[in-house]
Design an enzyme around this catalytic site. Sequence first.
Site, PDB file in Angstrom:
ATOM      1  N   SER A  39       0.919  -1.289  -0.018  1.00  0.00           N
ATOM      2  CA  SER A  39       0.002   0.131   0.052  1.00  0.00           C
ATOM      3  C   SER A  39       0.853   1.238   0.003  1.00  0.00           C
ATOM      4  O   SER A  39       0.291   2.377  -0.216  1.00  0.00           O
ATOM      5  CB  SER A  39      -1.028  -0.067   1.128  1.00  0.00           C
ATOM      6  OG  SER A  39      -0.072  -0.234   2.500  1.00  0.00           O
ATOM      7  N   ASP A 322      -2.780   7.945   8.113  1.00  0.00           N
ATOM      8  CA  ASP A 322      -3.629   7.097   8.859  1.00  0.00           C
ATOM      9  C   ASP A 322      -2.831   6.391  10.087  1.00  0.00           C
ATOM     10  O   ASP A 322      -1.644   6.843  10.150  1.00  0.00           O
ATOM     11  CB  ASP A 322      -4.724   6.238   8.165  1.00  0.00           C
ATOM     12  CG  ASP A 322      -3.671   5.372   7.196  1.00  0.00           C
ATOM     13  OD1 ASP A 322      -2.559   5.275   7.625  1.00  0.00           O
ATOM     14  OD2 ASP A 322      -4.322   4.584   6.021  1.00  0.00           O
ATOM     15  N   HIS A 325      -0.048   4.735   7.235  1.00  0.00           N
ATOM     16  CA  HIS A 325       0.522   5.139   6.019  1.00  0.00           C
ATOM     17  C   HIS A 325       0.995   6.551   6.072  1.00  0.00           C
ATOM     18  O   HIS A 325       0.377   7.472   6.912  1.00  0.00           O
ATOM     19  CB  HIS A 325      -0.679   5.132   4.745  1.00  0.00           C
ATOM     20  CG  HIS A 325      -1.064   3.829   4.590  1.00  0.00           C
ATOM     21  ND1 HIS A 325      -2.127   3.320   5.091  1.00  0.00           N
ATOM     22  CD2 HIS A 325      -0.264   2.585   4.167  1.00  0.00           C
ATOM     23  CE1 HIS A 325      -2.449   2.032   4.755  1.00  0.00           C
ATOM     24  NE2 HIS A 325      -1.362   1.667   4.183  1.00  0.00           N
TER      25      HIS A 325
END
Length: 365
Positions: A39, A322, A325
């Site tokens: 991600s 978040d 990340h």
Amino acid sequence: MACCAQIFFTIATIFLVVNLTAFVQGAPKVPCYFIFGDSLLDNGNNNDLHTTAKANYPPYGIDFTDGRPTGRFTNGRNTADFLAEHLDFDHYIPPFASADGSEILEGVNYASGSAGIHNDSGSHLGDRIYLGRQLENHKVTISRLGNLLGNTTSAKKHLNKCLFIVGIGSNDYINNYLMPEIYPSSKLYTPSAYATALITQYSQHLRTLYEDGARKVALFGLGQIGCIPAELQKHNTRRCVGSTNDAIKLFNSKLKSLVDDLNINFPDAKFTYINMYSISSIIGTVSVLNRPCCEVLETVPEGQCAPGETPCLLRGIYLFYDNFHPTEIANRIATNRAYNALLPSDAYPMDIRHLVRTNNVYDDE
């Protein structure tokens, strides 16, 4: 999701780089650029997957070009995007999910949120394109390149000149080894044995990548996972979790050694190690910014931004968007150091700027 300990060297640096022009005119420094990972690098491959590991909803993407979410797990651009700018591409590399036509000649992004080296890492979140599947998708791209360039041999010669980056392994810890209630790995392996198992499988994948034409490869090590908001909350502490970071250091040490082995065994290729642990070393000294910028969910997908909620206003001084990340500014400065090492410890044996300048046997053909 992946860890995001990719951060800035000093807060003052933020204000020096935040307004830099995104793209410059001229030919790219390499003809093509391919991205594998999780991600931290995903730019839309997970959007249509049956998974909770998605970022195609607000407030993700609030600072991206037109202010809309794209599937990037941050408020704006990620490391793959900033590296495209350093390489002088006039666009961002498209995700495999939508890449089509001749645009694949300049590269494809295969990265997938919650993906790992092990096939099962992140499986509790739903579908994900783990590294083995990413390499299978790359073979599809090679076939398409063969159609565009005449044959597979020409396709692989084209790939010999490209830059490849691989940033993966965080989910093998966050969404596997550090979740004993779901995955058995921590009961089956000591931290050292687990790192060895990961590197053994990783090595096999990288050899496949080499066989498929990669000759300039940057491998991103893992950042300080023990310092991300998710780990701090899990352990109810404001200080980085030492046991987690110790496990990460074992993996990184073995990855750096793997780079030496690959360079010895494949003398016509260049592999380099990007030391994200070193780059993120300042994280423990700026704990006021260790909090997430957005309001995070407390249920699955726990730790991601709550849909539709307004994030913090001063996003340029936050490290984390978040619980996992990095913010865009953290991505930018981490990429700056990966591309042009600020300290000797940032990259081994060379940074990406020098990697793309290296010649191989096909450069003059």
